[in-house]
Motif scaffolding. Structure first.
Motif, PDB file in Angstrom:
ATOM      1  N   ILE A 132       0.875  -1.167   0.000  1.00  0.00           N
ATOM      2  CA  ILE A 132       0.000   0.000   0.000  1.00  0.00           C
ATOM      3  C   ILE A 132       0.910   1.213   0.000  1.00  0.00           C
ATOM      4  O   ILE A 132       1.638   1.454   0.963  1.00  0.00           O
ATOM      5  CB  ILE A 132      -0.925   0.022   1.242  1.00  0.00           C
ATOM      6  CG1 ILE A 132      -1.805  -1.218   1.264  1.00  0.00           C
ATOM      7  CG2 ILE A 132      -1.746   1.297   1.286  1.00  0.00           C
ATOM      8  CD1 ILE A 132      -2.758  -1.333   0.111  1.00  0.00           C
ATOM      9  N   ALA A 133       0.888   1.937  -1.101  1.00  0.00           N
ATOM     10  CA  ALA A 133       1.733   3.117  -1.258  1.00  0.00           C
ATOM     11  C   ALA A 133       0.867   4.356  -1.054  1.00  0.00           C
ATOM     12  O   ALA A 133      -0.095   4.556  -1.790  1.00  0.00           O
ATOM     13  CB  ALA A 133       2.370   3.129  -2.640  1.00  0.00           C
ATOM     14  N   GLY A 157      11.599  -4.086  11.289  1.00  0.00           N
ATOM     15  CA  GLY A 157      10.273  -3.922  10.698  1.00  0.00           C
ATOM     16  C   GLY A 157      10.294  -3.299   9.320  1.00  0.00           C
ATOM     17  O   GLY A 157       9.399  -2.523   8.977  1.00  0.00           O
ATOM     18  N   ARG A 158      11.284  -3.668   8.497  1.00  0.00           N
ATOM     19  CA  ARG A 158      11.382  -3.050   7.175  1.00  0.00           C
ATOM     20  C   ARG A 158      11.894  -4.023   6.132  1.00  0.00           C
ATOM     21  O   ARG A 158      12.593  -4.981   6.448  1.00  0.00           O
ATOM     22  CB  ARG A 158      12.274  -1.822   7.232  1.00  0.00           C
ATOM     23  CG  ARG A 158      13.688  -2.113   7.646  1.00  0.00           C
ATOM     24  CD  ARG A 158      14.529  -0.884   7.922  1.00  0.00           C
ATOM     25  NE  ARG A 158      14.870  -0.208   6.698  1.00  0.00           N
ATOM     26  CZ  ARG A 158      15.076   1.099   6.605  1.00  0.00           C
ATOM     27  NH1 ARG A 158      14.980   1.865   7.652  1.00  0.00           N
ATOM     28  NH2 ARG A 158      15.395   1.646   5.455  1.00  0.00           N
ATOM     29  N   ILE A 159      11.532  -3.738   4.898  1.00  0.00           N
ATOM     30  CA  ILE A 159      12.090  -4.452   3.764  1.00  0.00           C
ATOM     31  C   ILE A 159      12.636  -3.419   2.792  1.00  0.00           C
ATOM     32  O   ILE A 159      12.179  -2.273   2.762  1.00  0.00           O
ATOM     33  CB  ILE A 159      11.053  -5.356   3.055  1.00  0.00           C
ATOM     34  CG1 ILE A 159       9.902  -4.539   2.488  1.00  0.00           C
ATOM     35  CG2 ILE A 159      10.560  -6.446   3.962  1.00  0.00           C
ATOM     36  CD1 ILE A 159       8.974  -5.347   1.608  1.00  0.00           C
ATOM     37  N   ILE A 160      13.629  -3.826   2.027  1.00  0.00           N
ATOM     38  CA  ILE A 160      14.207  -2.980   0.992  1.00  0.00           C
ATOM     39  C   ILE A 160      13.813  -3.576  -0.349  1.00  0.00           C
ATOM     40  O   ILE A 160      13.986  -4.780  -0.581  1.00  0.00           O
ATOM     41  CB  ILE A 160      15.754  -2.908   1.100  1.00  0.00           C
ATOM     42  CG1 ILE A 160      16.185  -2.470   2.496  1.00  0.00           C
ATOM     43  CG2 ILE A 160      16.317  -2.000   0.011  1.00  0.00           C
ATOM     44  CD1 ILE A 160      15.696  -1.104   2.918  1.00  0.00           C
ATOM     45  N   ILE A 161      13.274  -2.716  -1.214  1.00  0.00           N
ATOM     46  CA  ILE A 161      12.821  -3.145  -2.539  1.00  0.00           C
ATOM     47  C   ILE A 161      13.626  -2.399  -3.599  1.00  0.00           C
ATOM     48  O   ILE A 161      13.812  -1.186  -3.499  1.00  0.00           O
ATOM     49  CB  ILE A 161      11.311  -2.853  -2.723  1.00  0.00           C
ATOM     50  CG1 ILE A 161      10.488  -3.650  -1.712  1.00  0.00           C
ATOM     51  CG2 ILE A 161      10.875  -3.161  -4.155  1.00  0.00           C
ATOM     52  CD1 ILE A 161       9.003  -3.342  -1.752  1.00  0.00           C
ATOM     53  N   ASP A 162      14.091  -3.137  -4.592  1.00  0.00           N
ATOM     54  CA  ASP A 162      14.738  -2.549  -5.766  1.00  0.00           C
ATOM     55  C   ASP A 162      13.754  -2.747  -6.920  1.00  0.00           C
ATOM     56  O   ASP A 162      13.888  -3.686  -7.707  1.00  0.00           O
ATOM     57  CB  ASP A 162      16.073  -3.245  -6.034  1.00  0.00           C
ATOM     58  CG  ASP A 162      16.863  -2.567  -7.135  1.00  0.00           C
ATOM     59  OD1 ASP A 162      16.462  -1.468  -7.587  1.00  0.00           O
ATOM     60  OD2 ASP A 162      17.894  -3.139  -7.540  1.00  0.00           O
ATOM     61  N   PRO A 163      12.735  -1.866  -7.000  1.00  0.00           N
ATOM     62  CA  PRO A 163      11.637  -2.120  -7.943  1.00  0.00           C
ATOM     63  C   PRO A 163      12.042  -1.896  -9.393  1.00  0.00           C
ATOM     64  O   PRO A 163      12.843  -1.013  -9.689  1.00  0.00           O
ATOM     65  CB  PRO A 163      10.582  -1.105  -7.516  1.00  0.00           C
ATOM     66  CG  PRO A 163      11.345   0.010  -6.905  1.00  0.00           C
ATOM     67  CD  PRO A 163      12.552  -0.629  -6.260  1.00  0.00           C
ATOM     68  N   PRO A 164      11.484  -2.701 -10.290  1.00  0.00           N
ATOM     69  CA  PRO A 164      11.686  -2.438 -11.710  1.00  0.00           C
ATOM     70  C   PRO A 164      11.122  -1.055 -12.046  1.00  0.00           C
ATOM     71  O   PRO A 164      10.181  -0.585 -11.394  1.00  0.00           O
ATOM     72  CB  PRO A 164      10.882  -3.536 -12.410  1.00  0.00           C
ATOM     73  CG  PRO A 164      10.630  -4.575 -11.371  1.00  0.00           C
ATOM     74  CD  PRO A 164      10.667  -3.879 -10.047  1.00  0.00           C
ATOM     75  N   GLY A 165      11.693  -0.402 -13.045  1.00  0.00           N
ATOM     76  CA  GLY A 165      11.247   0.927 -13.431  1.00  0.00           C
ATOM     77  C   GLY A 165       9.757   1.007 -13.675  1.00  0.00           C
ATOM     78  O   GLY A 165       9.173   0.156 -14.320  1.00  0.00           O
ATOM     79  N   GLY A 166       9.143   2.038 -13.136  1.00  0.00           N
ATOM     80  CA  GLY A 166       7.725   2.299 -13.330  1.00  0.00           C
ATOM     81  C   GLY A 166       6.781   1.557 -12.418  1.00  0.00           C
ATOM     82  O   GLY A 166       5.578   1.809 -12.427  1.00  0.00           O
ATOM     83  N   PHE A 168       6.318   1.720  -9.181  1.00  0.00           N
ATOM     84  CA  PHE A 168       5.682   2.605  -8.218  1.00  0.00           C
ATOM     85  C   PHE A 168       5.325   3.956  -8.823  1.00  0.00           C
ATOM     86  O   PHE A 168       5.072   4.911  -8.095  1.00  0.00           O
ATOM     87  CB  PHE A 168       6.579   2.784  -6.990  1.00  0.00           C
ATOM     88  CG  PHE A 168       6.501   1.614  -6.047  1.00  0.00           C
ATOM     89  CD1 PHE A 168       5.577   1.585  -5.009  1.00  0.00           C
ATOM     90  CD2 PHE A 168       7.340   0.522  -6.207  1.00  0.00           C
ATOM     91  CE1 PHE A 168       5.494   0.496  -4.161  1.00  0.00           C
ATOM     92  CE2 PHE A 168       7.266  -0.568  -5.357  1.00  0.00           C
ATOM     93  CZ  PHE A 168       6.337  -0.578  -4.332  1.00  0.00           C
ATOM     94  N   ALA A 169       5.275   4.047 -10.144  1.00  0.00           N
ATOM     95  CA  ALA A 169       4.925   5.305 -10.790  1.00  0.00           C
ATOM     96  C   ALA A 169       3.418   5.513 -10.750  1.00  0.00           C
ATOM     97  O   ALA A 169       2.648   4.568 -10.922  1.00  0.00           O
ATOM     98  CB  ALA A 169       5.408   5.309 -12.243  1.00  0.00           C
ATOM     99  N   ASP A 170       2.995   6.740 -10.524  1.00  0.00           N
ATOM    100  CA  ASP A 170       1.574   7.086 -10.521  1.00  0.00           C
ATOM    101  C   ASP A 170       1.108   7.190 -11.969  1.00  0.00           C
ATOM    102  O   ASP A 170       1.612   8.010 -12.741  1.00  0.00           O
ATOM    103  CB  ASP A 170       1.357   8.419  -9.793  1.00  0.00           C
ATOM    104  CG  ASP A 170      -0.113   8.739  -9.580  1.00  0.00           C
ATOM    105  OD1 ASP A 170      -0.967   8.059 -10.209  1.00  0.00           O
ATOM    106  OD2 ASP A 170      -0.418   9.637  -8.781  1.00  0.00           O
TER     107      ASP A 170
END
Length: 173
Positions: A132-133, A157-166, A168-170
């Motif tokens: 949930i962003a 209590g955390r995770i690190i994400i290296d998301p593919p481009g776009g 998390f883009a709105d």
């Protein structure tokens, strides 16, 4: 549920007319569900014995103590089966119980907050983290692979994400 308990399965209804039930197992080895008895049902009652009788599409077929009719089995549709955490096996460092991931804060590799883990979905291949962003109107599904989620730090209590481009883009931006 508490931090000391985990949902390990659920009753999905009757199988046949003699009180057998269909069980959905949330265990990596579905049949291991029977090994974790006694289990507590989400309605508060205890199951001391589960006898596995076979499998059907997406479920185990079982005889559960105290259930003798189709009507009793159908009445339990949707009831969760809960185990004490100490009944379950200790996992290797790179494996996690889904319940432990839910609620963790997600950050990108630069330290920017991405959101919070709402759920973990299993699709048969890799699990997906539903994030949930706050900046987005819809949740984001992130493949739970080591390449995309290189760090899970339960202690902080955390995770690190290296998301593919776009990812998390709105879309409205």
């Amino acid at each position: 549920m508490t931090d000391e308990t985990l949902i390990v399965g659920s009753i999905s209804g009757a199988f046949g007319v003699h009180g057998d039930v269909r069980l959905k197992s949330f265990c990596s080895d579905p049949e291991a569900l029977a090994d974790y008895t006694p289990l507590t049902r989400s309605d508060g009652k205890t199951i001391t014995t589960i006898v596995l009788k076979g499998q059907t599409k997406g479920a185990l077929i079982a005889r559960v103590d105290g259930i003798t009719t189709k009507e009793e089995a159908d009445a339990l549709r949707g009831v969760d089966l809960i185990a004490q955490r100490d009944q379950l096996p200790t996992l290797p460092d790179d494996e996690f119980y889904h319940a432990d991931l839910m609620g963790l804060m997600a950050f990108d590799t630069g330290g920017a907050e991405l959101g919070r883990v709402k759920a973990v979905q299993s699709n048969g291949a890799d699990d997906l983290l539903e994030i949930i962003a706050p900046a987005l109107k819809d949740s984001v599904l992130v493949p739970f692979t080591r390449a995309i989620v290189p760090t899970v730090d339960l202690a902080s209590g955390r995770i690190i994400i290296d998301p593919p481009g776009g990812l998390f883009a709105d879309p409205d931006a």
